[in-house]
Write a protein that holds these residues in place. Structure first.
Motif, PDB file in Angstrom:
ATOM      1  N   GLU A  33       0.720  -1.299  -0.083  1.00 13.79           N
ATOM      2  CA  GLU A  33      -0.019  -0.225   0.118  1.00 13.79           C
ATOM      3  C   GLU A  33       0.756   1.209  -0.155  1.00 13.79           C
ATOM      4  N   LEU A  53      -7.955   4.506  -5.407  1.00  8.03           N
ATOM      5  CA  LEU A  53      -8.950   5.260  -5.050  1.00  8.03           C
ATOM      6  C   LEU A  53      -9.202   6.490  -6.160  1.00  8.03           C
ATOM      7  N   ASN A  58      -5.286  11.466  -7.445  1.00 12.95           N
ATOM      8  CA  ASN A  58      -4.653  10.018  -7.723  1.00 12.95           C
ATOM      9  C   ASN A  58      -4.760   9.743  -9.295  1.00 12.95           C
ATOM     10  N   GLU A  77     -14.381   5.519  -2.750  1.00  7.09           N
ATOM     11  CA  GLU A  77     -13.783   5.513  -1.309  1.00  7.09           C
ATOM     12  C   GLU A  77     -14.299   4.569  -0.039  1.00  7.09           C
ATOM     13  N   TYR A  80     -12.543   1.231  -0.620  1.00  7.61           N
ATOM     14  CA  TYR A  80     -11.051   1.735  -0.310  1.00  7.61           C
ATOM     15  C   TYR A  80     -10.865   1.557   1.177  1.00  7.61           C
ATOM     16  N   LYS A  81     -11.630   2.161   1.963  1.00 11.20           N
ATOM     17  CA  LYS A  81     -11.811   2.119   3.404  1.00 11.20           C
ATOM     18  C   LYS A  81     -12.104   0.774   3.917  1.00 11.20           C
ATOM     19  N   SER A  84      -8.497  -1.166   2.968  1.00 10.54           N
ATOM     20  CA  SER A  84      -7.050  -0.900   3.248  1.00 10.54           C
ATOM     21  C   SER A  84      -6.778  -1.138   4.790  1.00 10.54           C
ATOM     22  N   GLY A  91      -4.353   5.956  -1.112  1.00 10.84           N
ATOM     23  CA  GLY A  91      -5.640   5.511  -1.961  1.00 10.84           C
ATOM     24  C   GLY A  91      -4.945   4.529  -3.054  1.00 10.84           C
TER      25      GLY A  91
END
Length: 257
Positions: A33, A53, A58, A77, A80-81, A84, A91
């Motif tokens: 990441e 993201l 990005n 989003e 992604y949350k 991650s 992102g």
């Protein structure tokens, strides 16, 4: 196209790779990441998928990676949350093929032997320090945390290509062949035979045994080694974090530039 569903196959894959050590080795894949770590990994590892993201920032950063062969997938989003492992990531999440971990013993080298490390952050930081101080290779016992854990990858800043690493079954499996190749093996500990690190003139072929965070090197481990060393510190301080201590050791042990 932007992924918005948690049951998407790619999203399910990433979640399992982050959470499941056994699955990482079954698939021969791991996760990295942040764009900085990913750019470092791209120098030595094959990127299977890059999830980003979806926002204007990005998309601009993606151009800086300069790799037309990347298989890029955008995510929203919420997704992604969900996937991650970072609370404040940038992102970028990559799925990479594991590089082969191998290290052949050669003469006149400086090696670390890491035994039963239990903290991913410590292992990542040690790898990074070993790279910074020109250590030639790291042997890691199988009882230690996984080299490909996301936190290890993050804290070593993706520097898997900068140093050779090999996992071994036990200390005997590496200390014995090191000695057969003429190596002096030093254990870190404080006992009646321990010498201050600052006073040691290391042999040209040297290896340092670093023990577990909680217990250090056991008496049985120390008996396998040739000498015992310790770092002189303020008497009012009980001990140093293993990653910090190993960084200091690497500084003294480092190969000549």
């Amino acid at each position: 196209m932007t992924i918005t569903a948690k049951n998407n196959k790619l999203i399910v894959l990433i979640k399992k790779l982050i959470d499941d050590r056994k699955y990482r080795y079954q698939t021969n894949l791991f996760v990295g990441e942040t764009i900085r770590v990913i750019k470092s990994l791209l120098t030595s590892c094959n990127c299977q998928n890059l999830l980003v993201l979806d926002n204007n920032r990005n998309r601009q950063l993606l151009k800086n990676i300069n790799n037309d062969k990347l298989n890029v997938t955008f995510i929203n989003e919420q997704i992604y949350k969900y996937i991650s492992s970072l609370s404040n990531g940038d992102g970028f999440i990559g799925i990479f093929k594991m590089p082969k971990l191998d290290l052949d013993i050669a003469s006149n080298k400086k090696y670390l032997i890491l035994n039963k490390l239990q903290n991913q952050t410590n292992l990542g930081l040690i790898i990074r320090s070993a790279c910074a101080f020109n250590i030639d290779g790291i042997f890691i016992t199988n009882q230690s945390v996984d080299v490909f854990h996301p936190d290890v990858i993050r804290y070593c800043m993706g520097n898997l290509s900068a140093i050779k690493i090999k996992c071994v079954t036990s200390l005997n499996d590496i200390i014995k062949p090191l000695k057969e190749h003429g190596y002096t093996v030093y254990a870190t500990a404080i006992n009646n035979n321990s010498k201050e690190l600052q006073s040691i003139k290391f042999a040209n072929s040297s290896a340092i045994l670093i023990g577990n965070e909680g217990n250090g090197n056991t008496n049985e481990d120390i008996k396998l080694c040739d000498e015992v060393v310790h770092i002189r510190i303020n008497k009012n301080v009980d001990s140093l974090n293993v990653a910090i201590a190993t960084s200091i050791i690497c500084y003294y042990l480092q190969s000549k530039y």
